[in-house]
Design an enzyme around this catalytic site. Structure first.
Site, PDB file in Angstrom:
ATOM      1  N   GLY A  20      -8.964  -2.103 -11.177  1.00  0.00           N
ATOM      2  CA  GLY A  20      -8.505  -1.802  -9.823  1.00  0.00           C
ATOM      3  C   GLY A  20      -8.262  -0.326  -9.564  1.00  0.00           C
ATOM      4  O   GLY A  20      -9.004   0.554 -10.020  1.00  0.00           O
ATOM      5  N   GLY A  22      -5.937   1.673 -10.651  1.00  0.00           N
ATOM      6  CA  GLY A  22      -5.618   2.469 -11.846  1.00  0.00           C
ATOM      7  C   GLY A  22      -6.877   2.944 -12.549  1.00  0.00           C
ATOM      8  O   GLY A  22      -6.952   4.089 -13.015  1.00  0.00           O
ATOM      9  N   ASP A  40      -2.219  -0.691 -20.261  1.00  0.00           N
ATOM     10  CA  ASP A  40      -2.360  -1.930 -19.483  1.00  0.00           C
ATOM     11  C   ASP A  40      -2.004  -3.129 -20.352  1.00  0.00           C
ATOM     12  O   ASP A  40      -2.206  -3.115 -21.568  1.00  0.00           O
ATOM     13  CB  ASP A  40      -3.808  -2.065 -18.973  1.00  0.00           C
ATOM     14  CG  ASP A  40      -3.921  -2.935 -17.741  1.00  0.00           C
ATOM     15  OD1 ASP A  40      -4.179  -2.384 -16.644  1.00  0.00           O
ATOM     16  OD2 ASP A  40      -3.752  -4.176 -17.855  1.00  0.00           O
ATOM     17  N   ASN A  95       1.347   3.021 -11.791  1.00  0.00           N
ATOM     18  CA  ASN A  95       0.511   2.266 -10.868  1.00  0.00           C
ATOM     19  C   ASN A  95       0.577   0.752 -11.088  1.00  0.00           C
ATOM     20  O   ASN A  95       0.377  -0.010 -10.147  1.00  0.00           O
ATOM     21  CB  ASN A  95      -0.943   2.771 -11.043  1.00  0.00           C
ATOM     22  CG  ASN A  95      -1.962   1.795 -10.516  1.00  0.00           C
ATOM     23  OD1 ASN A  95      -2.171   1.680  -9.306  1.00  0.00           O
ATOM     24  ND2 ASN A  95      -2.612   1.054 -11.421  1.00  0.00           N
ATOM     25  N   TYR A 157       7.715  -8.555  -2.617  1.00  0.00           N
ATOM     26  CA  TYR A 157       6.788  -7.469  -2.959  1.00  0.00           C
ATOM     27  C   TYR A 157       7.159  -6.205  -2.176  1.00  0.00           C
ATOM     28  O   TYR A 157       7.273  -5.108  -2.739  1.00  0.00           O
ATOM     29  CB  TYR A 157       5.360  -7.922  -2.627  1.00  0.00           C
ATOM     30  CG  TYR A 157       4.284  -6.897  -2.877  1.00  0.00           C
ATOM     31  CD1 TYR A 157       3.765  -6.697  -4.155  1.00  0.00           C
ATOM     32  CD2 TYR A 157       3.764  -6.129  -1.833  1.00  0.00           C
ATOM     33  CE1 TYR A 157       2.769  -5.764  -4.372  1.00  0.00           C
ATOM     34  CE2 TYR A 157       2.765  -5.194  -2.048  1.00  0.00           C
ATOM     35  CZ  TYR A 157       2.264  -5.018  -3.326  1.00  0.00           C
ATOM     36  OH  TYR A 157       1.278  -4.091  -3.544  1.00  0.00           O
ATOM     37  N   THR A 194      -9.596  -4.188  -4.662  1.00  0.00           N
ATOM     38  CA  THR A 194      -9.366  -4.310  -6.110  1.00  0.00           C
ATOM     39  C   THR A 194      -9.323  -5.801  -6.455  1.00  0.00           C
ATOM     40  O   THR A 194      -9.256  -6.644  -5.549  1.00  0.00           O
ATOM     41  CB  THR A 194      -7.992  -3.711  -6.485  1.00  0.00           C
ATOM     42  OG1 THR A 194      -6.976  -4.552  -5.895  1.00  0.00           O
ATOM     43  CG2 THR A 194      -7.824  -2.288  -5.995  1.00  0.00           C
TER      44      THR A 194
HETATM   45  N1  LIG Z   1      -4.857  -3.632  -3.794  1.00  0.00           N
HETATM   46  C1  LIG Z   1      -4.076  -3.358  -2.751  1.00  0.00           C
HETATM   47  O1  LIG Z   1      -4.405  -3.702  -1.606  1.00  0.00           O
HETATM   48  C2  LIG Z   1      -2.846  -2.573  -2.945  1.00  0.00           C
HETATM   49  C3  LIG Z   1      -2.235  -2.454  -4.164  1.00  0.00           C
HETATM   50  N2  LIG Z   1      -1.110  -1.677  -4.282  1.00  0.00           N
HETATM   51  C4  LIG Z   1      -0.475  -1.451  -5.559  1.00  0.00           C
HETATM   52  O2  LIG Z   1      -1.376  -0.707  -6.353  1.00  0.00           O
HETATM   53  C5  LIG Z   1      -1.157  -0.968  -7.723  1.00  0.00           C
HETATM   54  C6  LIG Z   1      -2.458  -1.360  -8.387  1.00  0.00           C
HETATM   55  O3  LIG Z   1      -2.899  -2.552  -7.779  1.00  0.00           O
HETATM   56  P1  LIG Z   1      -4.396  -3.095  -7.855  1.00  0.00           P
HETATM   57  O4  LIG Z   1      -5.249  -2.113  -8.504  1.00  0.00           O
HETATM   58  O5  LIG Z   1      -4.706  -3.613  -6.526  1.00  0.00           O
HETATM   59  O6  LIG Z   1      -4.137  -4.343  -8.810  1.00  0.00           O
HETATM   60  P2  LIG Z   1      -5.044  -4.950  -9.977  1.00  0.00           P
HETATM   61  O7  LIG Z   1      -4.444  -6.290 -10.277  1.00  0.00           O
HETATM   62  O8  LIG Z   1      -6.435  -4.906  -9.559  1.00  0.00           O
HETATM   63  O9  LIG Z   1      -4.751  -3.972 -11.175  1.00  0.00           O
HETATM   64  C7  LIG Z   1      -3.459  -3.878 -11.695  1.00  0.00           C
HETATM   65  C8  LIG Z   1      -3.540  -3.580 -13.164  1.00  0.00           C
HETATM   66  O10 LIG Z   1      -2.190  -3.578 -13.648  1.00  0.00           O
HETATM   67  C9  LIG Z   1      -2.133  -4.326 -14.843  1.00  0.00           C
HETATM   68  N3  LIG Z   1      -0.805  -4.888 -15.012  1.00  0.00           N
HETATM   69  C10 LIG Z   1      -0.242  -5.920 -14.364  1.00  0.00           C
HETATM   70  N4  LIG Z   1       0.967  -6.180 -14.852  1.00  0.00           N
HETATM   71  C11 LIG Z   1       1.188  -5.284 -15.835  1.00  0.00           C
HETATM   72  C12 LIG Z   1       2.254  -5.063 -16.734  1.00  0.00           C
HETATM   73  N5  LIG Z   1       3.333  -5.835 -16.733  1.00  0.00           N
HETATM   74  N6  LIG Z   1       2.168  -4.039 -17.621  1.00  0.00           N
HETATM   75  C13 LIG Z   1       1.051  -3.272 -17.654  1.00  0.00           C
HETATM   76  N7  LIG Z   1      -0.006  -3.458 -16.858  1.00  0.00           N
HETATM   77  C14 LIG Z   1       0.071  -4.459 -15.952  1.00  0.00           C
HETATM   78  C15 LIG Z   1      -3.204  -5.395 -14.678  1.00  0.00           C
HETATM   79  O11 LIG Z   1      -3.619  -5.915 -15.940  1.00  0.00           O
HETATM   80  C16 LIG Z   1      -4.289  -4.639 -13.949  1.00  0.00           C
HETATM   81  O12 LIG Z   1      -5.199  -4.033 -14.841  1.00  0.00           O
HETATM   82  C17 LIG Z   1      -0.077  -2.056  -7.763  1.00  0.00           C
HETATM   83  O13 LIG Z   1       1.181  -1.462  -7.964  1.00  0.00           O
HETATM   84  C18 LIG Z   1      -0.157  -2.664  -6.373  1.00  0.00           C
HETATM   85  O14 LIG Z   1       1.057  -3.255  -6.007  1.00  0.00           O
HETATM   86  C19 LIG Z   1      -0.580  -1.010  -3.210  1.00  0.00           C
HETATM   87  C20 LIG Z   1      -1.148  -1.113  -2.012  1.00  0.00           C
HETATM   88  C21 LIG Z   1      -2.323  -1.897  -1.760  1.00  0.00           C
HETATM   89  C1  LIG Z   2       0.655  -3.117   5.598  1.00  0.00           C
HETATM   90  C2  LIG Z   2       0.366  -4.049   4.432  1.00  0.00           C
HETATM   91  C3  LIG Z   2      -0.556  -3.456   3.453  1.00  0.00           C
HETATM   92  C4  LIG Z   2      -0.439  -4.202   2.166  1.00  0.00           C
HETATM   93  C5  LIG Z   2      -0.749  -3.307   1.035  1.00  0.00           C
HETATM   94  C6  LIG Z   2      -0.466  -3.985  -0.245  1.00  0.00           C
HETATM   95  O1  LIG Z   2       0.326  -3.520  -1.031  1.00  0.00           O
HETATM   96  C7  LIG Z   2      -1.174  -5.155  -0.498  1.00  0.00           C
HETATM   97  C8  LIG Z   2      -1.071  -5.704  -1.658  1.00  0.00           C
HETATM   98  C9  LIG Z   2      -1.583  -7.038  -1.819  1.00  0.00           C
HETATM   99  C10 LIG Z   2      -2.906  -7.153  -2.367  1.00  0.00           C
HETATM  100  C11 LIG Z   2      -2.924  -8.338  -3.102  1.00  0.00           C
HETATM  101  C12 LIG Z   2      -1.627  -8.813  -3.254  1.00  0.00           C
HETATM  102  O2  LIG Z   2      -1.292  -9.850  -3.793  1.00  0.00           O
HETATM  103  C13 LIG Z   2      -0.703  -7.805  -2.767  1.00  0.00           C
HETATM  104  C14 LIG Z   2       0.589  -8.306  -2.215  1.00  0.00           C
HETATM  105  C15 LIG Z   2       0.491  -9.196  -1.044  1.00  0.00           C
HETATM  106  C16 LIG Z   2       1.017  -8.524   0.156  1.00  0.00           C
HETATM  107  C17 LIG Z   2       0.662  -9.382   1.288  1.00  0.00           C
HETATM  108  C18 LIG Z   2       0.601  -8.613   2.529  1.00  0.00           C
HETATM  109  C19 LIG Z   2      -0.119  -9.521   3.466  1.00  0.00           C
HETATM  110  C20 LIG Z   2       0.278  -9.237   4.808  1.00  0.00           C
HETATM  111  O3  LIG Z   2       1.129  -8.365   4.990  1.00  0.00           O
HETATM  112  O4  LIG Z   2      -0.263  -9.895   5.685  1.00  0.00           O
END
Ligand SMILES: NC(=O)C1=CN([C@@H]2O[C@H](COP(=O)(O)OP(=O)(O)OC[C@H]3O[C@@H](n4cnc5c(N)ncnc54)[C@H](O)[C@@H]3O)[C@@H](O)[C@H]2O)C=CC1
Ligand SMILES: CCCCCC(=O)/C=C/[C@H]1C=CC(=O)[C@@H]1CCCCCCC(=O)O
Length: 267
Positions: A20, A22, A40, A95, A157, A194
């Site tokens: 994702g 990271g 990770d 992250n 969250y 991601t």
């Molecule tokens: N994808 C989205 O729309 C958004 C994501 N985020 C945040 O961005 C960050 C990255 O998210 P993504 O890349 O989307 O998620 P992802 O699930 O694609 O990647 C997250 C990574 O973190 C690792 N991980 C999970 N739990 C862990 C733990 N306890 N210790 C170490 N590693 C761990 C997973 O194995 C994975 O490789 C998160 O903090 C998420 O909340 C924020 C805004 C939007």
């Molecule tokens: C303004 C909202 C933008 C959300 C950004 C974010 O952190 C999203 C993370 C989600 C991606 C997969 C998930 O499981 C995460 C959490 C779910 C959040 C759900 C938000 C849905 C919504 O607000 O309608």
């Protein structure tokens, strides 16, 4: 005066770096000639990502370290290993994070996103501080737009992400950060393409309250989805521009990257 931090040879630790966002951050840092430790919980994906990045950017510039950020022992071991392997740490990107709002998983969301990120923040402050053998540097915590904009579908969250924003702001004004020249900023993306996002978009009912997929789909369509490359450009801007400190960077498809602070009321 040139206020750009050059990333050549800088050492970065990226949690959740196996996949994702990271993984995108790790690749952007490597392209800028930094050295990266991806930490990770997922060993299989972590090893595969390490191998792929090593082929592209050199064996000596990338390492994977297994780490569950909810474990104090494992997390500190990663900081030690990174410092030993690369000679120090300049950049920490907290992250790793998860989504989850059900009766069964909401506490895990708090444990990983809130306690895990706070642990990473405390360790980063320690390892970057001059007092403890560090050389200052930059910490970027990954929160989310949900930490700023209330959303009824993901209160737990969103609360963890608001906590990350506040913790970052508190450390920014600390003596410890000033003394060691440590910059701290927080990244608040909206949706990013991601594996986590794809699970949500595909209807994983454990990620939101009520499982209202129609509302989730409508929301995604309204605000759009960023690529990991687009968010990585934002990260590199925070890291390289040394005037960026104590800032919240909102990233969204339609509105682009917007830096701001939050008002502090004089009382
Ligand atoms: N994808 C989205 O729309 C958004 C994501 N985020 C945040 O961005 C960050 C990255 O998210 P993504 O890349 O989307 O998620 P992802 O699930 O694609 O990647 C997250 C990574 O973190 C690792 N991980 C999970 N739990 C862990 C733990 N306890 N210790 C170490 N590693 C761990 C997973 O194995 C994975 O490789 C998160 O903090 C998420 O909340 C924020 C805004 C939007
Ligand atoms: C303004 C909202 C933008 C959300 C950004 C974010 O952190 C999203 C993370 C989600 C991606 C997969 C998930 O499981 C995460 C959490 C779910 C959040 C759900 C938000 C849905 C919504 O607000 O309608």
């Amino acid at each position: 005066m040139d206020r750009r931090m050059h990333l050549v040879g800088k050492v970065a630790l990226v949690t959740g770096g196996a996949s994702g966002m990271g993984c995108g951050f790790a690749e952007a840092l490597l392209k800028a000639a930094a050295k990266v430790c991806i930490a990770d919980i997922n060993v299989e994906t972590g090893v595969a990502t390490e191998s792929d990045l090593r082929q592209q950017y050199g064996h000596e510039n990338v390492m994977f370290s297994k780490c569950n950020i909810t474990s104090a022992t494992e997390f500190e071991a990663v900081f030690k290993r990174t410092k030993e392997a690369f000679g120090g740490i300049d950049i920490v990107v907290n992250n790793a994070g998860i989504g989850g709002e059900t009766d069964e998983n909401w506490e895990q969301t708090v444990d990983v996103n809130m306690k895990g990120t706070l642990r990473g923040l405390r360790l980063a402050m320690y390892y970057l501080s001059v007092e403890h053998g560090g050389r200052g540097g930059c910490i970027v915590n990954v929160a989310s737009m949900t930490g700023l904009n209330p959303n009824p579908l993901s209160p737990v969250y969103g609360c963890t992400k608001a906590g990350i924003i506040h913790a970052t702001r508190c450390y920014v004004v600390s003596e410890a950060a000033k003394k060691s020249n440590i910059r701290l900023n927080v990244l608040c993306p909206a949706f990013v393409d991601t594996p986590m996002f794809r699970r949500l978009a595909a209807g994983d009912a454990t990620q939101t309250i009520g499982g209202d997929q129609t509302a989730v789909t409508a929301f995604i369509e309204r605000i759009g989805v960023l690529s990991t490359e687009e968010v990585s450009v934002a990260l590199i801007d925070i890291l390289t521009d040394e005037t960026r400190n104590g800032l919240i960077l909102r990233c969204a498809k339609k509105t682009g990257n917007v830096y701001s602070t939050l008002t502090v009321q004089d009382v």
